[in-house]
Structure formats: C-alpha cells, structure tokens
Design an enzyme around this catalytic site. Sequence first.
Site, mmCIF file in Angstrom:
data_model
loop_
_atom_site.group_PDB
_atom_site.id
_atom_site.type_symbol
_atom_site.label_atom_id
_atom_site.label_comp_id
_atom_site.label_asym_id
_atom_site.label_seq_id
_atom_site.Cartn_x
_atom_site.Cartn_y
_atom_site.Cartn_z
ATOM 1 N N ASN A 1 -37.184 -23.655 22.509
ATOM 2 C CA ASN A 1 -36.798 -22.753 23.591
ATOM 3 C C ASN A 1 -35.290 -22.879 23.775
ATOM 4 O OD1 ASN A 1 -36.381 -21.376 25.959
ATOM 5 N ND2 ASN A 1 -37.443 -22.863 27.268
ATOM 6 N N TRP A 2 -34.571 -21.867 23.308
ATOM 7 C CA TRP A 2 -33.104 -21.950 23.343
ATOM 8 C C TRP A 2 -32.565 -21.668 24.740
ATOM 9 C CZ3 TRP A 2 -31.346 -19.000 18.225
ATOM 10 C CH2 TRP A 2 -31.890 -19.666 17.127
ATOM 11 N N LYS A 3 -33.401 -21.221 25.635
ATOM 12 C CA LYS A 3 -32.994 -20.886 27.015
ATOM 13 C C LYS A 3 -31.781 -19.946 26.983
ATOM 14 C CE LYS A 3 -34.751 -25.333 28.482
ATOM 15 N NZ LYS A 3 -34.903 -26.250 29.587
ATOM 16 N N SER A 40 -37.974 -33.130 27.498
ATOM 17 C CA SER A 40 -37.104 -34.115 26.839
ATOM 18 C C SER A 40 -37.710 -34.677 25.552
ATOM 19 C CB SER A 40 -36.710 -35.232 27.814
ATOM 20 O OG SER A 40 -35.994 -34.679 28.900
ATOM 21 N N GLY A 79 -36.644 -27.967 24.322
ATOM 22 C CA GLY A 79 -35.474 -27.275 24.856
ATOM 23 C C GLY A 79 -34.211 -27.778 24.180
ATOM 24 N N GLY A 80 -33.546 -28.734 24.826
ATOM 25 C CA GLY A 80 -32.236 -29.223 24.368
ATOM 26 C C GLY A 80 -32.177 -29.555 22.885
ATOM 27 N N GLU A 139 -38.700 -23.059 34.687
ATOM 28 C CA GLU A 139 -37.461 -22.498 35.233
ATOM 29 C C GLU A 139 -37.707 -21.106 35.806
ATOM 30 O OE1 GLU A 139 -35.248 -23.301 31.683
ATOM 31 O OE2 GLU A 139 -35.440 -25.437 32.144
ATOM 32 N N HIS A 176 -42.634 -20.428 32.196
ATOM 33 C CA HIS A 176 -41.784 -21.628 32.077
ATOM 34 C C HIS A 176 -41.385 -22.103 33.480
ATOM 35 C CE1 HIS A 176 -38.368 -24.197 31.170
ATOM 36 N NE2 HIS A 176 -38.918 -24.334 29.970
ATOM 37 N N GLU A 184 -45.695 -29.093 30.556
ATOM 38 C CA GLU A 184 -44.306 -29.498 30.720
ATOM 39 C C GLU A 184 -44.101 -30.038 32.129
ATOM 40 O OE1 GLU A 184 -41.603 -27.361 27.758
ATOM 41 O OE2 GLU A 184 -41.782 -26.060 29.483
ATOM 42 N N GLY A 228 -35.309 -31.276 30.598
ATOM 43 C CA GLY A 228 -33.849 -31.304 30.621
ATOM 44 C C GLY A 228 -33.275 -32.496 31.366
HETATM 45 C C1 PEP Z 1 -38.162 -26.633 27.828
HETATM 46 O O1 PEP Z 1 -37.218 -25.914 28.085
HETATM 47 O O2 PEP Z 1 -39.282 -26.120 27.720
HETATM 48 C C2 PEP Z 1 -37.936 -28.061 27.648
HETATM 49 C C3 PEP Z 1 -38.962 -28.830 27.437
HETATM 50 O O3 PEP Z 1 -36.629 -28.516 27.720
HETATM 51 P P1 PEP Z 1 -36.097 -29.979 27.270
HETATM 52 O O4 PEP Z 1 -36.707 -30.272 25.925
HETATM 53 O O5 PEP Z 1 -34.614 -29.823 27.202
HETATM 54 O O6 PEP Z 1 -36.544 -30.946 28.301
#
Ligand code: PEP
Length: 253
Positions: free
Chosen positions: A9-11, A213, A234-235, A97, A95, A167, A173
């Site tokens: 997920n590049w957000k 994470s 994500g990251g 966010e 998600h 999640e 994040g």
């Molecule tokens: C996400 O955006 O779904 C996510 C899990 O982010 P991160 O891996 O950065 O925690």
Amino acid sequence: MRKPFIAGNWKMNTQSATAVALAAGLARELQAVDQVDVAVCPPFVYLQSVAAALSASSIALGAQDVYFEPNGAFTGEVSVEMLKDCCVNYVIIGHSERRHVIGETDELINKKIAAAIAGGLLPIFCVGELLAEREAGKTNQVVMNQVKKGLAGLCKERVQAVTIAYEPVWAIGTGKTATPAQAQEVHAMIRQLLTEMYGKQIAQSLRIQYGGSAKPSNTAELMAQPDVDGLLVGGASLKVEDFAAMVKTAAKN
Ligand code: PEP
C-alpha cells in the site's frame, strides 16, 4: 492450501517517475517468484503508468479505495469501472486511515465491498482495533463487529473474492508490530467467525493478511503463523529491496 498474498500500500507517496521506477524495480526483482501472489496499490493518478511498468510481470495492480456508485455527480470519487479500465484487479477498502482520518463508516465500507465484487474487483478489506480498544480488552469485539458489518449481505459465492487484512491501528506506521502470537490470535478468531458465517470450506479458503509495521525482519515469523496468509505492507513497500525481500521470504515459508 492458501497461497500467500503480499500487497504493498503506497498510500499518498511517490511521484510519476518514482512510482514507475518502484514498479519496474519490483517487476525485475520478483520475476522468478510465483509461489506468492503480489500486488501493489499506487495512488490513483499513477495507476496507468504503473500498470504499464508491470505489464510483463505477474505483479497485480490494486487501488487504495473505490466508490460504490457507478458514475455521476460524486466529485473526487473513482468508480469500479474506472479502476478496471486502468487494469486494476484488487482494491483496498476500509483502511484504518480512511476509517479514522477520513471518517468512513462500516456501512459505507460494506457498500464499497459489495460494489467492488459485483463489478469484478477483489477487495482487500481492512479491519483492526485502536490502541485504547485493545487496552480495554475489546479487540475481538471490535474486529468481529467490523467483519460482520463489512461483509453484511454478501453471499458465499461473492465473499470468496475477499481478502481480509487484519491491521491493528496502533501498529500501522508506528514501528510497533503485533507479535506473531497477537496476530495469530486475532486471525484465528476472524477465521472462526467466517466459519460461523460461511461454513468451514469457505473460511479455510479465504486469505487473511496481517498489516502493521511488517518489514523484512519480521516477515518470516509472521508468515509462520498458521492463520497469517500474507501481509499488507505500507512503509516497507516503498523500497524495492525491502518489499522484494518480504515476498521472497514468504515464498520460502
Ligand atoms: C498499511 O498502510 O496498511 C500499513 C500496514 O502500513 P505500515 O506497514 O507502514 O505499518
């Protein structure tokens, strides 16, 4: 046997050149990996250029959201057909966010999931508790409620299109990953709920990703859990080496 599924997920990250470079780098690094389903979810505006960069690879394209109406006066929204027109197969829905920053409700998420499946997209349906909810001992209650409301009205045939992503919001994040045991406990609870809702065969076939994470150093231990079928990343999905390393680790599991 459930095939592992890792999605990035590049957000709201990358620009036109870096999005294409990231996709091209992954296509190069992952050309020999077929034991894992892989998808990347760039921002809407880069879907077409990323699709072109992935065209010779088996990496699938996902979007980060979709609207449930087919067309019309919905300024800023993007429909299922528009995504399909851009070669999208998967779509992240619900998600955290979008739930907690943008304010999406379970009811809206349910409409998006239904519309996505009806139109032929594969939803990655996100659920997860806030830190305060975990600390209050409400994790199972919150997650069960999100799963039931998000999948409300979906029949057995339709639900098979869904991947669930657990999640925990406190892990997204933040650098704080759920322990493998914490992830497994919630994943098993979700699978039990799916068994009650749809029967054992379907519950055993649905994939449940962990997100929060996830990184190269914790991929093996997360993927070793019996009910963790993949990762939503994500990251770490923004770096070719990290994301490719995670996919390769999952392929060995
Ligand atoms: C996400 O955006 O779904 C996510 C899990 O982010 P991160 O891996 O950065 O925690």
